[in-house]
Design a protein around this motif. Structure first.
Motif, short mmCIF file in Angstrom:
data_model
loop_
_atom_site.label_atom_id
_atom_site.label_comp_id
_atom_site.label_asym_id
_atom_site.label_seq_id
_atom_site.Cartn_x
_atom_site.Cartn_y
_atom_site.Cartn_z
N ILE A 1 0.83 -1.20 0.00
CA ILE A 1 0.00 0.00 0.00
C ILE A 1 0.87 1.25 0.00
O ILE A 1 0.64 2.19 -0.74
CB ILE A 1 -0.94 0.01 1.22
N ILE B 1 1.16 4.33 -2.67
CA ILE B 1 1.05 5.76 -2.37
C ILE B 1 2.17 6.52 -3.07
O ILE B 1 1.94 7.50 -3.76
CB ILE B 1 1.15 6.03 -0.84
N HIS C 1 -1.92 15.67 2.86
CA HIS C 1 -2.13 14.22 2.95
C HIS C 1 -0.81 13.47 2.72
O HIS C 1 -0.45 12.57 3.46
CB HIS C 1 -3.15 13.75 1.91
N TYR C 2 -0.11 13.84 1.66
CA TYR C 2 1.15 13.15 1.36
C TYR C 2 2.14 13.31 2.50
O TYR C 2 2.85 12.38 2.86
CB TYR C 2 1.74 13.67 0.05
N ILE D 1 1.65 6.72 -6.71
CA ILE D 1 0.59 7.66 -7.08
C ILE D 1 1.16 9.08 -7.07
O ILE D 1 0.93 9.86 -7.97
CB ILE D 1 -0.60 7.59 -6.10
N TYR E 1 -5.49 5.92 4.63
CA TYR E 1 -5.29 5.67 3.22
C TYR E 1 -6.61 5.29 2.56
O TYR E 1 -6.93 5.72 1.46
CB TYR E 1 -4.25 4.56 3.01
N LYS E 2 -7.41 4.49 3.27
CA LYS E 2 -8.73 4.12 2.74
C LYS E 2 -9.60 5.36 2.57
O LYS E 2 -10.28 5.52 1.56
CB LYS E 2 -9.42 3.13 3.68
N ARG E 3 -9.55 6.24 3.56
CA ARG E 3 -10.32 7.48 3.46
C ARG E 3 -9.81 8.34 2.31
O ARG E 3 -10.57 8.95 1.58
CB ARG E 3 -10.22 8.28 4.77
N PHE E 4 -8.50 8.36 2.19
CA PHE E 4 -7.86 9.15 1.13
C PHE E 4 -8.34 8.68 -0.25
O PHE E 4 -8.72 9.48 -1.10
CB PHE E 4 -6.34 8.98 1.27
N ARG E 5 -8.36 7.36 -0.44
CA ARG E 5 -8.79 6.81 -1.73
C ARG E 5 -10.25 7.14 -2.01
O ARG E 5 -10.66 7.24 -3.16
CB ARG E 5 -8.60 5.28 -1.77
N ARG E 6 -11.03 7.25 -0.95
CA ARG E 6 -12.45 7.58 -1.15
C ARG E 6 -12.68 9.08 -1.16
O ARG E 6 -13.82 9.53 -1.26
CB ARG E 6 -13.28 6.93 -0.03
N THR F 1 -3.97 18.01 -0.68
CA THR F 1 -3.16 16.97 -1.31
C THR F 1 -1.78 16.89 -0.68
O THR F 1 -1.35 15.83 -0.23
CB THR F 1 -3.01 17.25 -2.82
#
Ligand SMILES: *[C@@H]1O[C@H](CO)[C@@H](O)[C@H](O)[C@H]1NC(C)=O
Ligand SMILES: *[C@@H]1O[C@H](CO)[C@@H](O)[C@H](O)[C@H]1NC(C)=O
Length: 212
Positions: A8, A12, A88-89, A15, A183-188, A85
Motif C-alpha cells: 500500500i 502511495i 495528505h502526502y 501515485i 489511506y482508505k479514506r484518502f482513496r475515497r 493533497t
C-alpha cells in the motif's frame, strides 16, 4: 502481517510520482513542490520500488533505504502546507518514516526477527482468522488480545524484553493502522488533513466487531 502495508505504501509513492505537476489549479505550487522533492529520488523509485513484492519488508537493508527516502522526501516537503493533497502526502510520508525508524532500528529489528513463533503461539490462544488478522486498519478486541499476548511473550525474551523495544513495536503497529485507515479514506476522497504525530498513536480507538 506487514506485507500488505508495504505494498500500500509503495502504491502511495507511485501515485505521488504519477501526479502530473503541470496540472493547473490553485494548489499548483504545492504540487510542483511535491514533484521537485521526488525528482532527486526518481532513479531510486524506478529501480528499487518498481517491482516490490512485499517481501522486502523483512529486509532491513531495503527498508532502511526506503525510510531514508521517505524521510528526505518529508523533510523536503516541509511543514508549511495549505492544500489538502500536499498535507495528505506529508501525513503519509511522515507516518512511513516513523514506522521505518522505529521498526528498523537494529535493536528492534533483532527482536522482530524472533516474533513469528510468538505470533504463531499466540494465535493458538487467541483464535483469530487470518482474514480478521488482516483487517488491521481497524482494531478489534481480538486483535488487542493478540497484541497483548505477543507483548507478554516479548517480555519473556531476552532480545525483546526491553520496554523501549516493546513500545516501538506497539507504536509502529498503531501507526500502521492509522496510516491504512487514512489511506482508505484518502482513496475515497474523505480524508481530513491531519499532521502525523506520535500523540495520535495512543488514541487508536478499538473498533467493535463487524463495524468497519
Ligand atoms: C541516506 O541518505 C543519505 C543522504 O541523503 C546518504 O548519505 C546515506 O548513505 C543514506 N543511507 C542509506 C542507508 O541509504
Ligand atoms: C496502541 O493503540 C491501542 C488502542 O488504542 C492503545 O491501547 C495502546 O496504548 C497504543 N499503544 C501505544 C504504545 O501507544
Amino acid at each position: 502481517m506487514f506485507n500488505c502495508s508495504l505494498i500500500i505504501l509503495i502504491i502511495i509513492v507511485s501515485i505521488i510520482s504519477a501526479d502530473n505537476p503541470s496540472d493547473l489549479g490553485k494548489c499548483q505550487q504545492e504540487d510542483l513542490l511535491l514533484a521537485d522533492c521526488l525528482e532527486p529520488h526518481q532513479n531510486y523509485i524506478e529501480t528499487s520500488l518498481f517491482d516490490v513484492s512485499g517481501r522486502e519488508i523483512s529486509s532491513s537493508t531495503f527498508m532502511r533505504k526506503f525510510t531514508n527516502f521517505t524521510k528526505s522526501f518529508a523533510t523536503c516537503i516541509g511543514t508549511d502546507l495549505i492544500c489538502d493533497t500536499a498535507r495528505h502526502y506529508k501525513f503519509f510520508v511522515d507516518g512511513l518514516t516513523y514506522i521505518g525508524e522505529n521498526l528498523y532500528d537494529p535493536k528492534v529489528f533483532k527482536c522482530l526477527e524472533r516474533i513469528s513463533p510468538k505470533l504463531q503461539d499466540c494465535l493458538n490462544t487467541v483464535p483469530l482468522s487470518f482474514r480478521n488478522l488482516r483487517k488491521y486498519q481497524s482494531y478489534t478486541s481480538d486483535q488487542k488480545k493478540l497484541m497483548n499476548c505477543v507483548i507478554e511473550r516479548m517480555k519473556d525474551d531476552q532480545v525483546c524484553k526491553n520496554r523501549k523495544i516493546i513500545d516501538s513495536v506497539e507504536k509502529s503497529l498503531n501507526a500502521t493502522r492509522l496510516i491504512i485507515r487514512n489511506y482508505k479514506r484518502f482513496r475515497r476522497g474523505i480524508m481530513e488533513p491531519i499532521v502525523f504525530s506520535e500523540s495520535l498513536l495512543s488514541g487508536i480507538e478499538v473498533m467493535k466487531k463487524k463495524k468497519i
